[in-house]
Design a protein around this motif. Sequence first.
Motif, PDB file in Angstrom:
ATOM      1  N   ARG A  26       0.842  -1.189   0.000  1.00 31.06           N
ATOM      2  CA  ARG A  26       0.000   0.000   0.000  1.00 31.06           C
ATOM      3  C   ARG A  26       0.882   1.246   0.000  1.00 31.06           C
ATOM      4  N   THR A  27       0.812   2.001  -1.074  1.00 28.00           N
ATOM      5  CA  THR A  27       1.679   3.167  -1.221  1.00 28.00           C
ATOM      6  C   THR A  27       1.418   4.194  -0.131  1.00 28.00           C
ATOM      7  N   LYS A  28       0.159   4.408   0.225  1.00 25.68           N
ATOM      8  CA  LYS A  28      -0.148   5.443   1.218  1.00 25.68           C
ATOM      9  C   LYS A  28       0.372   5.068   2.594  1.00 25.68           C
ATOM     10  N   THR A  31       4.384   5.732   2.424  1.00 22.41           N
ATOM     11  CA  THR A  31       4.815   7.128   2.484  1.00 22.41           C
ATOM     12  C   THR A  31       4.846   7.671   3.913  1.00 22.41           C
ATOM     13  N   LYS A  32       4.196   6.998   4.841  1.00 22.96           N
ATOM     14  CA  LYS A  32       4.209   7.454   6.228  1.00 22.96           C
ATOM     15  C   LYS A  32       5.575   7.253   6.872  1.00 22.96           C
ATOM     16  N   SER A  51      -0.949   9.322  -5.176  1.00 19.69           N
ATOM     17  CA  SER A  51       0.144   8.471  -4.687  1.00 19.69           C
ATOM     18  C   SER A  51       1.486   8.966  -5.207  1.00 19.69           C
ATOM     19  N   SER A  54       2.535  12.062  -3.367  1.00 15.99           N
ATOM     20  CA  SER A  54       2.981  11.716  -2.011  1.00 15.99           C
ATOM     21  C   SER A  54       4.394  11.153  -2.039  1.00 15.99           C
ATOM     22  N   SER A 236      -6.118   6.349   8.306  1.00 15.94           N
ATOM     23  CA  SER A 236      -5.004   7.196   7.878  1.00 15.94           C
ATOM     24  C   SER A 236      -5.024   8.553   8.564  1.00 15.94           C
TER      25      SER A 236
END
Length: 398
Positions: A26-28, A31-32, A51, A54, A236
């Motif tokens: 999961r890209t999102k 990125t965290k 995405s 980000s 998120s």
Amino acid sequence: MLFRRTRIRALTPGDAVAAIGRVDKRTKDLTKRLEPGDIAIIDHRDIDRVSAESLVECKPSAVVNASKSISGRYPNLGPEILVAAGIPLIDDVGPEIMTAVTEGQRVNIDGPDIYADGKLAGTGTVETSELVAADMIEAEAGMSEVLESFVTNTIEYIRRERDLLLDRVGVPDVRTPIEGRQVLIVVRGYHYKEDLAMLRPYIREYRPVLVGVDGGADAIMDTGLKPDMIVGDMDSVSDTALTSGAELVVHAYRDGRAPGLERLDKLGVDCVVFPATGTSEDVAMLLADDKGASLIVAVGTHDTLIEFLDKGRKGMASTFLTRLRIGSKLIDAKGVSRLYRQRISNLQMTLLALAGIAALAVAIASTAGGQTFVGIILAYLDGVFSWIHNLFWSPSAG
């Protein structure tokens, strides 16, 4: 030991990048925790615009995609954004890369080849602007099939959510006063930061109800404001936002299941459950409309056809219908910037006039002629004050 290498615009067999690998399907979620200079390893078919933006913001040294970044279903915008930002994109490496590289492992990229601790982990295609442009042209030919699927999903959504869309059945009660007020709904999507910065005068003057959709709540707090309500599945959004005092509306599945409830229970915060099909931004808009919002301003949401398809979910059919349901009450933030002009108060006008007079006086006093003129004015005023003084304080007046 951490390896860092500055970004290069394109990789050829003679180029190399060495850095720490970060792995997530999961890209999102990736990125965290993605740090500048890391190598992002994802499994993201048809990388969408949000995405990609980000990822660019995280400044990785390279992006490795197990899937095809442009599958040909539709002309998605993500790969073009990555390549234009100078981030090497190694595409279609295969699903094996997701297990061949572990989180935090040293990764070396040499052209299209990816090595983990010196062993070949996978080989892909180094994307260039020419390859991306060619893939985009081919993807445009696949739009008809995607549109047919989108229409089919729209019809299915109407059948499932007819009561909610037409009769507003199932909308929960909330404590936040919305009736007759304007509502600003923030989604962490397209250019949300720029839109929020642009809307600061509007927010300051009209005091709209601030609604954050999942991570949109953190976007509101990043501007120094506090959300009045947070809507979403709560996957998120930060704990800080969830415990900020905002009213929480958990977006649940139609059968009532809400994975986000477990997290809120651990935090010890109360919430309202809203079971509905579709996306959380749809739920936020339907809630605001049902509770009597006079105007709904959207930040970071989807507007164009490509943006709808870019989301890559069947639920986007609900987003399309939700906008039809709300109608003229909904306006995009960019439209507000064109229609809205900050009103100037009487106090501001007075201060502006005084500042102009003061500047003019300083300019006059700085010249020889101006100094003579000021001397004459002061002498005249001195004569007037002396006459008034003699009028009230002379012996004859006594």
